[in-house]
Write an enzyme that holds these catalytic residues in place. Structure first.
Site, mmCIF file in Angstrom:
data_model
loop_
_atom_site.group_PDB
_atom_site.id
_atom_site.type_symbol
_atom_site.label_atom_id
_atom_site.label_comp_id
_atom_site.label_asym_id
_atom_site.label_seq_id
_atom_site.Cartn_x
_atom_site.Cartn_y
_atom_site.Cartn_z
ATOM 1 N N SER A 119 19.630 1.422 -8.375
ATOM 2 C CA SER A 119 18.317 1.316 -7.220
ATOM 3 C C SER A 119 18.168 2.985 -6.644
ATOM 4 O O SER A 119 17.545 3.238 -5.812
ATOM 5 C CB SER A 119 18.561 0.306 -6.430
ATOM 6 O OG SER A 119 19.842 0.299 -5.680
ATOM 7 N N HIS A 145 14.736 1.155 -13.529
ATOM 8 C CA HIS A 145 14.745 0.241 -12.249
ATOM 9 C C HIS A 145 13.816 -0.919 -12.109
ATOM 10 O O HIS A 145 12.598 -0.669 -11.807
ATOM 11 C CB HIS A 145 14.620 1.398 -11.137
ATOM 12 C CG HIS A 145 14.952 0.936 -9.596
ATOM 13 N ND1 HIS A 145 14.354 1.317 -8.572
ATOM 14 C CD2 HIS A 145 15.633 -0.245 -9.335
ATOM 15 C CE1 HIS A 145 14.596 0.613 -7.604
ATOM 16 N NE2 HIS A 145 15.377 -0.319 -8.086
ATOM 17 N N GLU A 157 10.589 1.099 -12.494
ATOM 18 C CA GLU A 157 10.527 2.822 -12.385
ATOM 19 C C GLU A 157 11.386 3.382 -13.259
ATOM 20 O O GLU A 157 12.522 2.980 -13.487
ATOM 21 C CB GLU A 157 10.966 2.778 -10.821
ATOM 22 C CG GLU A 157 10.824 4.219 -10.231
ATOM 23 C CD GLU A 157 11.225 4.056 -8.764
ATOM 24 O OE1 GLU A 157 12.079 3.271 -8.365
ATOM 25 O OE2 GLU A 157 10.597 4.741 -7.804
ATOM 26 N N ASN A 195 12.934 3.231 -3.380
ATOM 27 C CA ASN A 195 13.560 3.242 -2.267
ATOM 28 C C ASN A 195 13.532 4.478 -1.157
ATOM 29 O O ASN A 195 13.951 4.230 -0.104
ATOM 30 C CB ASN A 195 15.225 2.982 -2.748
ATOM 31 C CG ASN A 195 15.246 1.347 -3.178
ATOM 32 O OD1 ASN A 195 14.679 0.601 -2.513
ATOM 33 N ND2 ASN A 195 15.955 1.307 -4.413
HETATM 34 N N1 3HC Z 1 12.827 -15.775 -10.169
HETATM 35 C C1 3HC Z 1 12.066 -16.245 -10.880
HETATM 36 N N2 3HC Z 1 10.843 -16.545 -10.480
HETATM 37 C C2 3HC Z 1 10.754 -16.462 -9.148
HETATM 38 C C3 3HC Z 1 11.643 -16.153 -8.318
HETATM 39 C C4 3HC Z 1 12.986 -15.809 -8.942
HETATM 40 N N3 3HC Z 1 14.396 -15.402 -8.235
HETATM 41 N N4 3HC Z 1 11.518 -16.326 -6.999
HETATM 42 C C5 3HC Z 1 10.264 -16.728 -6.922
HETATM 43 N N5 3HC Z 1 9.908 -16.849 -8.460
HETATM 44 C C6 3HC Z 1 8.437 -16.885 -8.798
HETATM 45 C C7 3HC Z 1 8.207 -18.440 -9.124
HETATM 46 O O1 3HC Z 1 7.367 -18.459 -10.456
HETATM 47 C C8 3HC Z 1 7.390 -19.161 -7.912
HETATM 48 O O2 3HC Z 1 6.440 -20.052 -8.549
HETATM 49 P P1 3HC Z 1 6.824 -21.548 -8.670
HETATM 50 O O3 3HC Z 1 7.585 -21.923 -7.513
HETATM 51 O O4 3HC Z 1 5.721 -21.923 -8.973
HETATM 52 O O5 3HC Z 1 7.695 -21.377 -9.732
HETATM 53 C C9 3HC Z 1 6.614 -17.933 -7.427
HETATM 54 O O6 3HC Z 1 7.384 -16.843 -7.752
HETATM 55 C C10 3HC Z 1 6.226 -17.944 -5.880
HETATM 56 O O7 3HC Z 1 7.519 -18.173 -5.477
HETATM 57 P P2 3HC Z 1 7.610 -19.034 -3.955
HETATM 58 O O8 3HC Z 1 6.322 -20.127 -3.760
HETATM 59 O O9 3HC Z 1 8.962 -19.426 -3.814
HETATM 60 O O10 3HC Z 1 7.559 -17.958 -2.691
HETATM 61 P P3 3HC Z 1 6.584 -16.853 -2.426
HETATM 62 O O11 3HC Z 1 5.013 -17.087 -2.872
HETATM 63 O O12 3HC Z 1 6.787 -16.279 -1.218
HETATM 64 O O13 3HC Z 1 6.849 -15.677 -3.629
HETATM 65 C C11 3HC Z 1 8.341 -13.922 -3.563
HETATM 66 C C12 3HC Z 1 8.375 -15.121 -3.648
HETATM 67 C C13 3HC Z 1 7.592 -13.643 -5.287
HETATM 68 C C14 3HC Z 1 9.778 -13.362 -3.924
HETATM 69 C C15 3HC Z 1 7.343 -12.827 -2.725
HETATM 70 O O14 3HC Z 1 7.824 -13.277 -1.360
HETATM 71 C C16 3HC Z 1 7.398 -11.592 -2.961
HETATM 72 O O15 3HC Z 1 7.008 -10.998 -3.790
HETATM 73 N N6 3HC Z 1 8.300 -10.832 -2.103
HETATM 74 C C17 3HC Z 1 8.705 -9.297 -1.962
HETATM 75 C C18 3HC Z 1 9.459 -9.211 -3.098
HETATM 76 C C19 3HC Z 1 9.955 -7.647 -3.188
HETATM 77 O O16 3HC Z 1 9.295 -6.653 -2.359
HETATM 78 N N7 3HC Z 1 10.706 -7.382 -4.006
HETATM 79 C C20 3HC Z 1 11.119 -5.854 -4.317
HETATM 80 C C21 3HC Z 1 12.379 -5.904 -3.484
HETATM 81 S S1 3HC Z 1 13.046 -4.088 -3.767
HETATM 82 C C22 3HC Z 1 13.969 -4.142 -4.968
HETATM 83 O O17 3HC Z 1 14.122 -5.015 -5.687
HETATM 84 C C23 3HC Z 1 14.581 -2.780 -5.546
HETATM 85 C C24 3HC Z 1 15.955 -2.677 -5.132
HETATM 86 O O18 3HC Z 1 16.158 -1.356 -5.708
HETATM 87 C C25 3HC Z 1 16.483 -2.500 -3.639
#
Ligand code: 3HC
Length: 291
Positions: A119, A145, A157, A195
Site C-alpha cells: 500500500s 495495489h 493501482e 494513500n
Molecule cells: N469480501 C467480499 N465481499 C464483501 C465483503 C468482503 N470482505 N464485504 C462486503 N462485501 C460485499 C458483499 O457482496 C455484500 O453484499 P451481500 O451482503 O449481499 O453479500 C456487499 O459487499 C455489501 O456489503 P454490506 O451490506 O455488508 O455493507 P455495505 O453496503 O456497507 O458495504 C463495503 C460494505 C463494500 C465495505 C462499503 O462500506 C465500502 O465500499 N466501504 C469503503 C471501502 C473502502 O474505501 N475500501 C478501500 C480501503 S483503502 C485500501 O484498501 C487501500 C489500502 O492500501 C489501505
C-alpha cells in the site's frame, strides 16, 4: 498473455481476496501462507464467500465449486514455483518483502512477473532486492495495489518502479482487467495516489476527533451524508487497520520529508493500546458485540 496460474503470497484479508477473485475469473491459484492457521482461515472464508455468492444467485453453484477447486492452499513457498504470475500480499514490512522477492526470483521462471500489493512501500526498493539475486530481475517487478474488500472494490493501482519494463506493465494491466478490475497507473512515490490522498484525510479525522470537533460517530455521519462516503473516515480506519494507517502516515512523512504527514497522536495512542480496529475487535469503535 500466457498466465494460467496466479501465485499469491500471504493469505490474509488482501491475499485471500486476490486469490478468490482470481479463481472466480478462471485462473488456477496457489495461495501460500507460512501460518497454517491463516491458511485454514482463508480457506474457510473462501467457502463462506462462495456460498454467499450462490445464495444471492450471483453465481451458479457449479461455478462456485469450480472456483473452489482451482485454489491450492500451501504453507511452503516452494509451491509458488509453478505460477505464471505472482502477487505478494504479505505484511507491510520492507525487509519481509525484500526477503520474499529475493526467494521468489530464485524459484520462478525468468518470464514470471512479480507484483507486490504493497500500500505504500517503494516498488523500486523491493525490486532492488531481486537485482542482487539475478541481474535484470527488477524489470519484472511491479506494484499491483488492490483495495479492501478485494471482491468488491473495482480499482487496481498499477505502480511502475524505476526499472519496471514496459512489457511488465502491459501484462499487469491486462491481468487486472481479466480479474474484472479497472487498472489505473500511478508512479512510485510515497503512498502512490490512493494513500497519498486518503491517509491524510483519515489522519485529519483523528485530529478533528482529538480536538473535540465532533464525537467519532457524528464525524463519520457527517462525511457519509455530506460527502457521500460509503463509510466514515474513522470507520474506514478501523476497517483498514489503525496500525496500517499509522504505518502509511510514517511512510508519507519520511518519504515526502514533511511533518504535515505525521500521524495524529491519538491514532498512535490507539495503536499503542492494541486497539487496531476490526482485526483486534476494537479501534475507534467497539466490535466486541458484533463478531
Ligand atoms: N469480501 C467480499 N465481499 C464483501 C465483503 C468482503 N470482505 N464485504 C462486503 N462485501 C460485499 C458483499 O457482496 C455484500 O453484499 P451481500 O451482503 O449481499 O453479500 C456487499 O459487499 C455489501 O456489503 P454490506 O451490506 O455488508 O455493507 P455495505 O453496503 O456497507 O458495504 C463495503 C460494505 C463494500 C465495505 C462499503 O462500506 C465500502 O465500499 N466501504 C469503503 C471501502 C473502502 O474505501 N475500501 C478501500 C480501503 S483503502 C485500501 O484498501 C487501500 C489500502 O492500501 C489501505
Amino acid at each position: 498473455m500466457n498466465v494460467k496460474t496466479v501465485g499469491v503470497v500471504g493469505a490474509g484479508q488482501m491475499g485471500g481476496g486476490i486469490a478468490l477473485v482470481a479463481a472466480l475469473n478462471k485462473f488456477n491459484v496457489i495461495v501460500c501462507d507460512k501460518s497454517v492457521e491463516q491458511q485454514h482461515k482463508c480457506e474457510a472464508d473462501h467457502k463462506k464467500r462462495l456460498a454467499r455468492e450462490v445464495e444471492k444467485q450471483r453465481i451458479p453453484a457449479a461455478d462456485a465449486e469450480a472456483a473452489s477447486k482451482r485454489i491450492r492452499y500451501v504453507h511452503v513457498m516452494d509451491f509458488i514455483k509453478d505460477s505464471d504470475f505472482v502477487v505478494e500480499a504479505a505484511v507491510e514490512n520492507l525487509q519481509v518483502k525484500k526477503d520474499i522477492f529475493a526467494s521468489l526470483v530464485k524459484m520462478v521462471r525468468e518470464d514470471v512477473i512479480l507484483a507486490t500489493n504493497t500500500s505504500s512501500i517503494s516498488i523500486t526498493e523491493i525490486a532492488a532486492a531481486t537485482e542482487l539475486v539475478r541481474k535484470g530481475s527488477a524489470a519484472r517487478v511491479i506494484g499491483m495495489h488492490f483495495f479492501n474488500p478485494v471482491p468488491v472494490m473495482k480499482l487496481v493501482e498499477v505502480i511502475k518502479g524505476l526499472q519496471t519494463a514496459e512489457g511488465t506493465t502491459a501484462t499487469t494491466l491486462e491481468l487486472a482487467k481479466l480479474l474484472g478490475k479497472t487498472p489505473i497507473p500511478a508512479n512510485d512515490r510515497p503512498g502512490f495516489v490512493s494513500n497519498r490522498v486518503l491517509m491524510p484525510l483519515i489522519n485529519e479525522a483523528f485530529y478533528a476527533w482529538m480536538e473535540g470537533v465532533a464525537e467519532p460517530a457524528h464525524l463519520d455521519e457527517i462525511m457519509k451524508l455530506g460527502c457521500n462516503f460509503p463509510m466514515g473516515p474513522l470507520r474506514l480506519a478501523d476497517f483498514i487497520g489503525l496500525d496500517t494507517c499509522e504505518h502509511i502516515m510514517n511512510v508519507l512523512a519520511d518519504g515526502l520529508n514533511n511533518d504535515r504527514y505525521r500521524a495524529c497522536p491519538l491514532l498512535k495512542q490507539l495503536v499503542a493500546a492494541g486497539r487496531l480496529g476490526d482485526k483486534s475487535g476494537r479501534g475507534v469503535f467497539d466490535y466486541s458485540q458484533t463478531k
